[in-house]
Design a protein around this motif. Structure first.
Motif, PDB file in Angstrom:
ATOM      1  N   GLY A  10       0.811  -1.214   0.000  1.00  0.00           N
ATOM      2  CA  GLY A  10       0.000   0.000   0.000  1.00  0.00           C
ATOM      3  C   GLY A  10       0.842   1.261   0.000  1.00  0.00           C
ATOM      4  N   ALA A  11       1.960   1.228   0.715  1.00  0.00           N
ATOM      5  CA  ALA A  11       2.796   2.425   0.866  1.00  0.00           C
ATOM      6  C   ALA A  11       3.403   2.886  -0.456  1.00  0.00           C
ATOM      7  CB  ALA A  11       3.901   2.161   1.888  1.00  0.00           C
ATOM      8  N   VAL A  12       3.645   1.955  -1.387  1.00  0.00           N
ATOM      9  CA  VAL A  12       4.311   2.351  -2.634  1.00  0.00           C
ATOM     10  C   VAL A  12       3.379   3.122  -3.575  1.00  0.00           C
ATOM     11  CG1 VAL A  12       5.912   0.400  -2.531  1.00  0.00           C
ATOM     12  CG2 VAL A  12       3.786   0.166  -3.836  1.00  0.00           C
ATOM     13  N   VAL A  13       2.062   2.975  -3.397  1.00  0.00           N
ATOM     14  CA  VAL A  13       1.116   3.599  -4.329  1.00  0.00           C
ATOM     15  C   VAL A  13       1.183   5.127  -4.301  1.00  0.00           C
ATOM     16  CG1 VAL A  13      -1.308   3.812  -4.993  1.00  0.00           C
ATOM     17  CG2 VAL A  13      -0.405   1.598  -4.286  1.00  0.00           C
ATOM     18  N   PRO A  14       1.089   5.776  -3.121  1.00  0.00           N
ATOM     19  CA  PRO A  14       1.211   7.243  -3.113  1.00  0.00           C
ATOM     20  C   PRO A  14       2.572   7.728  -3.615  1.00  0.00           C
ATOM     21  CG  PRO A  14       0.239   6.468  -1.066  1.00  0.00           C
ATOM     22  CD  PRO A  14       0.756   5.266  -1.778  1.00  0.00           C
ATOM     23  N   PHE A  15       3.631   6.940  -3.344  1.00  0.00           N
ATOM     24  CA  PHE A  15       4.950   7.330  -3.841  1.00  0.00           C
ATOM     25  C   PHE A  15       4.995   7.246  -5.364  1.00  0.00           C
ATOM     26  CE2 PHE A  15       6.356   6.675   0.546  1.00  0.00           C
ATOM     27  CZ  PHE A  15       7.229   7.742   0.691  1.00  0.00           C
ATOM     28  N   GLY A  50      -9.452  -9.902   1.839  1.00  0.00           N
ATOM     29  CA  GLY A  50      -9.903  -8.894   2.788  1.00  0.00           C
ATOM     30  C   GLY A  50      -8.764  -8.317   3.603  1.00  0.00           C
ATOM     31  N   THR A  51      -7.888  -9.184   4.110  1.00  0.00           N
ATOM     32  CA  THR A  51      -6.748  -8.719   4.903  1.00  0.00           C
ATOM     33  C   THR A  51      -5.818  -7.852   4.069  1.00  0.00           C
ATOM     34  OG1 THR A  51      -6.852 -10.744   6.220  1.00  0.00           O
ATOM     35  CG2 THR A  51      -4.845  -9.454   6.385  1.00  0.00           C
ATOM     36  N   VAL A  52      -5.592  -8.268   2.827  1.00  0.00           N
ATOM     37  CA  VAL A  52      -4.704  -7.508   1.942  1.00  0.00           C
ATOM     38  C   VAL A  52      -5.276  -6.116   1.674  1.00  0.00           C
ATOM     39  CG1 VAL A  52      -3.767  -7.362  -0.403  1.00  0.00           C
ATOM     40  CG2 VAL A  52      -3.677  -9.522   0.828  1.00  0.00           C
ATOM     41  N   VAL A  53      -6.586  -6.034   1.427  1.00  0.00           N
ATOM     42  CA  VAL A  53      -7.218  -4.738   1.151  1.00  0.00           C
ATOM     43  C   VAL A  53      -7.051  -3.785   2.329  1.00  0.00           C
ATOM     44  CG1 VAL A  53      -9.439  -3.580   0.812  1.00  0.00           C
ATOM     45  CG2 VAL A  53      -8.876  -5.591  -0.531  1.00  0.00           C
ATOM     46  N   VAL A  54      -7.283  -4.280   3.542  1.00  0.00           N
ATOM     47  CA  VAL A  54      -7.151  -3.433   4.731  1.00  0.00           C
ATOM     48  C   VAL A  54      -5.704  -2.989   4.926  1.00  0.00           C
ATOM     49  CG1 VAL A  54      -7.398  -3.339   7.236  1.00  0.00           C
ATOM     50  CG2 VAL A  54      -9.145  -4.467   5.860  1.00  0.00           C
ATOM     51  N   LEU A  55      -4.757  -3.916   4.781  1.00  0.00           N
ATOM     52  CA  LEU A  55      -3.339  -3.574   4.946  1.00  0.00           C
ATOM     53  C   LEU A  55      -2.880  -2.575   3.894  1.00  0.00           C
ATOM     54  CD1 LEU A  55      -1.820  -7.086   5.768  1.00  0.00           C
ATOM     55  CD2 LEU A  55      -2.021  -5.145   7.326  1.00  0.00           C
ATOM     56  N   VAL A  56      -3.322  -2.787   2.658  1.00  0.00           N
ATOM     57  CA  VAL A  56      -2.939  -1.882   1.570  1.00  0.00           C
ATOM     58  C   VAL A  56      -3.481  -0.478   1.827  1.00  0.00           C
ATOM     59  CG1 VAL A  56      -3.377  -1.336  -0.858  1.00  0.00           C
ATOM     60  CG2 VAL A  56      -2.590  -3.615  -0.216  1.00  0.00           C
ATOM     61  N   LEU A  57      -4.735  -0.389   2.262  1.00  0.00           N
ATOM     62  CA  LEU A  57      -5.315   0.914   2.561  1.00  0.00           C
ATOM     63  C   LEU A  57      -4.546   1.602   3.693  1.00  0.00           C
ATOM     64  CD1 LEU A  57      -7.441   3.120   2.301  1.00  0.00           C
ATOM     65  CD2 LEU A  57      -8.900   1.805   3.844  1.00  0.00           C
ATOM     66  N   LEU A  58      -4.218   0.838   4.744  1.00  0.00           N
ATOM     67  CA  LEU A  58      -3.468   1.403   5.859  1.00  0.00           C
ATOM     68  C   LEU A  58      -2.102   1.901   5.396  1.00  0.00           C
ATOM     69  CD1 LEU A  58      -3.354   1.969   8.877  1.00  0.00           C
ATOM     70  CD2 LEU A  58      -2.511  -0.363   9.230  1.00  0.00           C
ATOM     71  N   GLY A  59      -1.435   1.109   4.551  1.00  0.00           N
ATOM     72  CA  GLY A  59      -0.139   1.519   4.019  1.00  0.00           C
ATOM     73  C   GLY A  59      -0.243   2.767   3.161  1.00  0.00           C
ATOM     74  N   ALA A  73      -8.651  11.491  12.425  1.00  0.00           N
ATOM     75  CA  ALA A  73      -9.857  10.836  12.946  1.00  0.00           C
ATOM     76  C   ALA A  73     -10.697  10.270  11.806  1.00  0.00           C
ATOM     77  CB  ALA A  73     -10.675  11.828  13.763  1.00  0.00           C
ATOM     78  N   GLY A  74     -10.844  11.054  10.737  1.00  0.00           N
ATOM     79  CA  GLY A  74     -11.601  10.582   9.581  1.00  0.00           C
ATOM     80  C   GLY A  74     -10.965   9.371   8.929  1.00  0.00           C
ATOM     81  N   LEU A  75      -9.636   9.349   8.854  1.00  0.00           N
ATOM     82  CA  LEU A  75      -8.927   8.218   8.255  1.00  0.00           C
ATOM     83  C   LEU A  75      -9.087   6.956   9.105  1.00  0.00           C
ATOM     84  CD1 LEU A  75      -5.679  10.058   7.094  1.00  0.00           C
ATOM     85  CD2 LEU A  75      -7.504   9.192   5.646  1.00  0.00           C
ATOM     86  N   ILE A  92      -2.510   5.151   3.400  1.00  0.00           N
ATOM     87  CA  ILE A  92      -2.816   6.306   4.253  1.00  0.00           C
ATOM     88  C   ILE A  92      -1.562   6.794   4.987  1.00  0.00           C
ATOM     89  CG2 ILE A  92      -4.039   6.999   6.341  1.00  0.00           C
ATOM     90  CD1 ILE A  92      -6.402   5.336   5.355  1.00  0.00           C
ATOM     91  N   ILE A  93      -0.806   5.857   5.572  1.00  0.00           N
ATOM     92  CA  ILE A  93       0.416   6.238   6.284  1.00  0.00           C
ATOM     93  C   ILE A  93       1.395   6.923   5.332  1.00  0.00           C
ATOM     94  CG2 ILE A  93       2.459   5.332   7.467  1.00  0.00           C
ATOM     95  CD1 ILE A  93       0.665   3.108   8.589  1.00  0.00           C
ATOM     96  N   SER A  94       1.540   6.354   4.152  1.00  0.00           N
ATOM     97  CA  SER A  94       2.460   6.911   3.161  1.00  0.00           C
ATOM     98  C   SER A  94       2.020   8.293   2.693  1.00  0.00           C
ATOM     99  CB  SER A  94       2.558   5.953   1.971  1.00  0.00           C
ATOM    100  OG  SER A  94       3.468   6.424   1.011  1.00  0.00           O
ATOM    101  N   SER A  95       0.731   8.440   2.370  1.00  0.00           N
ATOM    102  CA  SER A  95       0.232   9.720   1.861  1.00  0.00           C
ATOM    103  C   SER A  95       0.282  10.809   2.924  1.00  0.00           C
ATOM    104  CB  SER A  95      -1.202   9.556   1.336  1.00  0.00           C
ATOM    105  OG  SER A  95      -2.093   9.155   2.359  1.00  0.00           O
TER     106      SER A  95
END
Length: 312
Positions: free
Chosen positions: A11-16, A261-270, A297-299, A272-275
Motif C-alpha cells: 500500500g505504501a508504494v502507491v502514493p509514492f 480482505g486482509t490484503v485490502v485493509v493492509l494496503v489501505l493502511l499503508g 480521525a476521519g482516516l 494512508i500512512i504513506s500519503s
C-alpha cells in the motif's frame, strides 16, 4: 508478521508512485507521457520477474483462446487510473488522491461482489458490510469537508483549498476509483484463467503501454520523453513504474497467502500512512499540507469501515 509488513509496503508504494509520476510530468509536460514512461518501466520490471523466476514468458494458443475479449480492458482502465492520479495529485494533495479513488473502489467492488459481475464469486450485501460503507462515507466526509470548513475561519488556508471546482475533481477521483475496481476484477479473473496472476499483471501493463504510446503519438507529445534525458532530472523520476509493478506483484503474492480482505485493509493502511507523510513533509517535491487531528480521525473511521466491508 512478515506477510503483514509486505501488505503495508504494497500500500505504501502507491502514493509514492503517484508523487514520482506527478514530478515526472513537470519535465515531460504531458500526463500521458509521464504515464507512458511509468507503464514501460513497470512492463520491463514484470518481464524481468517472470524471466528470473523461470516462468513461461509467452502465452500458449490455448490460453489466448480462453481469454474473452473484454478482459483486455483491464489495461485500458489501469491507464486511465494512473493518468488521473497524476492530474489529481497537485490539485487534491496526496491524501485525497488516495481516499477519493478508494471510496470509488469500495463502492464499485460492493456492486461487483453483490451481483457476481465479471465472473467473480458472489458475496451478497450484508448488514455489517452496509455499516462498513456508512463508516467509510463518514470518514471521507470528515477528511474532505471538515478541514475545509475549519479553514474558512482561519487566515491561513492551504494552497490546495484555492482550486476552483475542486469538488468536480473529487467526484472524478471517485469515478476513476470505480474503474480501478473493475480493473481489479478483470485482472483477477484473467489471472485465474491463466493460473498466473503475474501474467495477468503483465498483460494489463503491456496493453496500457500500447494505449499510452498511441495517445502520445496522436498528441504529438512522444518526443517529450527526450526532455527527461536533456534536463537535469532526479534519478528517482524513473521508478514510478517500478512502484506500480511492485504493487501488482505483491498483491498477486499476498492474496493467496493471507486472503483478499486482509490484503485490502493492509494496503489501505499503508496508503494512508504513506500519503500522510508525503503531505506532511512535502516529499518528492509535493506540496506541503499539515495533517490535522480531524483528518486523522476521519482516516481511522475509514479504516474501520473498510475492515467491516472486507473482513466481515
Amino acid at each position: 508478521m512478515g506477510l503483514l509488513m509486505l501488505g503495508l509496503v504494497a500500500g505504501a508504494v502507491v502514493p509514492f508512485q503517484t508523487a514520482v509520476n506527478s514530478r515526472l510530468r513537470t519535465y515531460v509536460i504531458s500526463p500521458f507521457v509521464s504515464s507512458l514512461i511509468s507503464f514501460m518501466v513497470g512492463t520491463i520490471f514484470l518481464l524481468v520477474i517472470i524471466i528470473l523466476s523461470g516462468g513461461q514468458l509467452l502465452l500458449t494458443n490455448v490460453q489466448l483462446h480462453a481469454i474473452p475479449w473484454w478482459m483486455y480492458f483491464g489495461g485500458v482502465l489501469g491507464m486511465i487510473g494512473l493518468t488521473t492520479n497524476i492530474l489529481l495529485f497537485p490539485i487534491l494533495g496526496s491524501v485525497q488522491t488516495v481516499i477519493m479513488p478508494v471510496l470509488g473502489q469500495i463502492m464499485m467492488s460492493m456492486i461487483i461482489d453483490n451481483y457476481g459481475m465479471f465472473g467473480t464469486t458472489r458475496h451478497p450485501l450484508s448488514l455489517m458490510r452496509m455499516v462498513g460503507v456508512l463508516l467509510l462515507i463518514v470518514g471521507v466526509l470528515i477528511v474532505v469537508t471538515l478541514p475545509e470548513y475549519l479553514a474558512r475561519n482561519s487566515m491561513k488556508r492551504p494552497p490546495e483549498q484555492r482550486v476552483k471546482w475542486k469538488w468536480l475533481w473529487q467526484i472524478f477521483g471517485v469515478l476513476v476509483g470505480g474503474m480501478l475496481a473493475i480493473q481489479a476484477a478483470l485482472n483477477g479473473r484473467l489471472g485465474g484463467l491463466l493460473q498466473a496472476p503475474i501474467h495477468a499483471a503483465l498483460i494489463s501493463f503491456f496493453i496500457g503501454t500500447i494505449m499510452l504510446f498511441l495517445v502520445a503519438v496522436f498528441q504529438g507529445t512522444l518526443k517529450n520523453i527526450r526532455l527527461v534525458v536533456q534536463q537535469k532530472t532526479p534519478w528517482w523520476v524513473w521508478i514510478g513504474g517500478f512502484f506500480g509493478a511492485a504493487y501488482i506483484f505483491l498483491n498477486a503474492y499476498l492474496v493467496p497467502q493471507i486472503g483478499t480482505g486482509t490484503v485490502v485493509v493492509l494496503v489501505l493502511l499503508g496508503q494512508i500512512i504513506s500519503s500522510l507523510n508525503i503531505d506532511q513533509f512535502g516529499l518528492l517535491g509535493s506540496m506541503k499540507s499539515s495533517i490535522s487531528v480531524a483528518k486523522i480521525a476521519g482516516l481511522i473511521i475509514m479504516i474501520a469501515g473498510v475492515g467491516l466491508i472486507e473482513v466481515m
